[in-house]
Design a protein around this motif. Structure first.
Motif, PDB file in Angstrom:
ATOM      1  N   THR A  46      -2.244 133.232  44.203  1.00 49.46           N
ATOM      2  CA  THR A  46      -1.205 132.387  43.626  1.00 49.46           C
ATOM      3  C   THR A  46      -1.777 130.977  43.487  1.00 49.46           C
ATOM      4  N   PRO A  72       0.032 133.597  52.567  1.00 42.23           N
ATOM      5  CA  PRO A  72       1.299 134.311  52.319  1.00 42.23           C
ATOM      6  C   PRO A  72       1.455 135.564  53.179  1.00 42.23           C
ATOM      7  N   CYS A  78      -3.152 136.651  47.851  1.00 44.33           N
ATOM      8  CA  CYS A  78      -1.937 137.411  48.146  1.00 44.33           C
ATOM      9  C   CYS A  78      -1.946 138.647  47.261  1.00 44.33           C
ATOM     10  N   CYS A 122       3.045 138.748  44.431  1.00 45.02           N
ATOM     11  CA  CYS A 122       3.129 137.345  44.844  1.00 45.02           C
ATOM     12  C   CYS A 122       2.467 136.445  43.810  1.00 45.02           C
TER      13      CYS A 122
END
Length: 370
Positions: free
Chosen positions: A32, A182, A231, A235
């Motif tokens: 991300t 995450p 992630c 995500c």
């Protein structure tokens, strides 16, 4: 155009940082992408073994808010190398708000045969392969050879397919630390990296596991921090939150500038951030630069002064990947704009006035048109 050039450097930096990894790294990783803590996109890195070849795909997708407009940026690079990291071929496709540029290169006998597609135009050329330059698999293997002992320092020359040039990447390994991700915390080694882009060195930091798989990357950009966190795909591809990057390139004037002030001489002082890369400011006919220690004083004036600025060479007037200066439409409009102007300065002023009146719909939707 200044904004676009900054993001081109960012894209190149993300897509060609050493993909340090183990002998058998994950075949597909998702990240991300956050700007100042707000999600703005995703990054995918995929590595495939195809017989005796290694094919690496790296794709970055981002959406930025710029003065009320959404600007989509995408860059995908595919690199083909031998199993021991020798470069064979590459392909780079960049998209900025609908404007697409594709660069394909194949190596033969120490030279690159290049085909570029931009705005419906196709160009062919050849250039020598920079001695010692590496693509992602070669950079990954360089990291493996260096190892993760704290204090280890090594350099590698990274080739940038999107700009067809190189940048030296210097890495310094540090001890392990707990890192929030995450999926939970991980104990990772940190690696400080300096990417020596000409005139604009970029400082980055990566966090890797014992097998040198990257799980986090940070870099400063436009006064804020851009972060990549490993992630899963869900995500990484979740909805973006948006971030107005344009406002971060502006500074508030100490007072409202009058027309007289704007038409006269302006002077401002600059200083690099603490621990930031050294400044490198150009001197031109309109701009003088004086350095006193770590403080730079820049003076800009409309009345030009003849300095030792390097004048354009013949090659500077030729078409390139971004500017199709020999296109019949461009030539026709330029001749119309110049009119009876004789000197280069008069011609530029005529063209500036013509463009200001010719382009009536003005917005910031397109990041960098051809």
């Amino acid at each position: 155009m200044l904004m676009s050039s900054r993001w081109n450097i960012l894209l190149a930096g993300l897509l060609t940082l050493p993909a340090v990894g183990r002998a058998a790294p994950p075949t597909d990783q998702w990240f991300t992408v956050l700007l100042d803590g707000r999600k703005i996109g995703s990054f995918e890195s995929r590595r495939e073994l195809q017989g005796s070849k290694v094919v690496t795909l790296q794709k970055l997708d981002m959406v930025l808010d710029r003065a009320g407009s959404h600007v989509a940026l995408s860059n995908a690079e595919t690199s083909t190398e031998t199993s021991d990291g020798q470069p064979l071929a590459f392909r780079s496709t960049s998209q900025l708000s609908g404007s697409e540029t594709t660069i394909e290169g194949s190596l033969h006998n120490g030279a690159i045969d290049i085909v570029t597609h931009t705005g419906g135009d196709e160009q062919h050329r050849s250039m020598p392969w920079p001695t010692g330059a590496l693509l992602p698999e070669g950079l990954r293997l360089a990291g493996l050879r260096a190892g993760l002992a704290s204090g280890t320092r090594y350099s590698a020359l990274s080739f940038q397919p999107s700009s067809l040039d190189t940048a030296e990447v210097t890495s310094v390994v540090h001890a392990k630390q707990l890192v929030d991700l995450p999926g939970g915390q991980m104990n990772l080694n940190s690696i400080d990296q300096t990417v020596a882009f000409p005139g604009a060195p970029m400082q980055t930091k990566t966090w890797v596991d014992a097998e040198q798989t990257v799980y986090k990357l940070t870099m400063p950009i436009l006064g804020v921090e851009l972060t990549l966190l490993a992630c899963d795909k869900a995500c990484a591809t979740a909805p973006n939150q948006g971030s107005d990057v344009f406002t971060r390139t502006l500074m508030t004037s100490p007072h409202a500038l009058s027309a007289r002030e704007l038409a006269g001489t302006m002077r401002y002082s600059l200083k690099a951030r603490d621990n930031g890369p050294a400044l490198n400011l150009p001197r031109t006919d309109e701009q003088s630069v004086v350095r006193d220690g770590d403080l730079w004083t820049v003076t800009i004036q409309q009345a030009t002064t003849q300095r030792d600025e390097v004048k354009p060479a013949a090659v500077d007037y030729l078409p390139n990947d971004w500017l199709q200066s020999k296109a019949p439409e461009v030539v026709h409009l330029a001749q119309k704009a110049i009119g009876d102007a004789r000197t280069p300065r008069e011609r530029m002023q005529h063209i500036e006035t013509f463009v200001r009146g010719y382009i009536r719909k003005k917005n910031l939707d397109v990041g960098y048109a051809s």
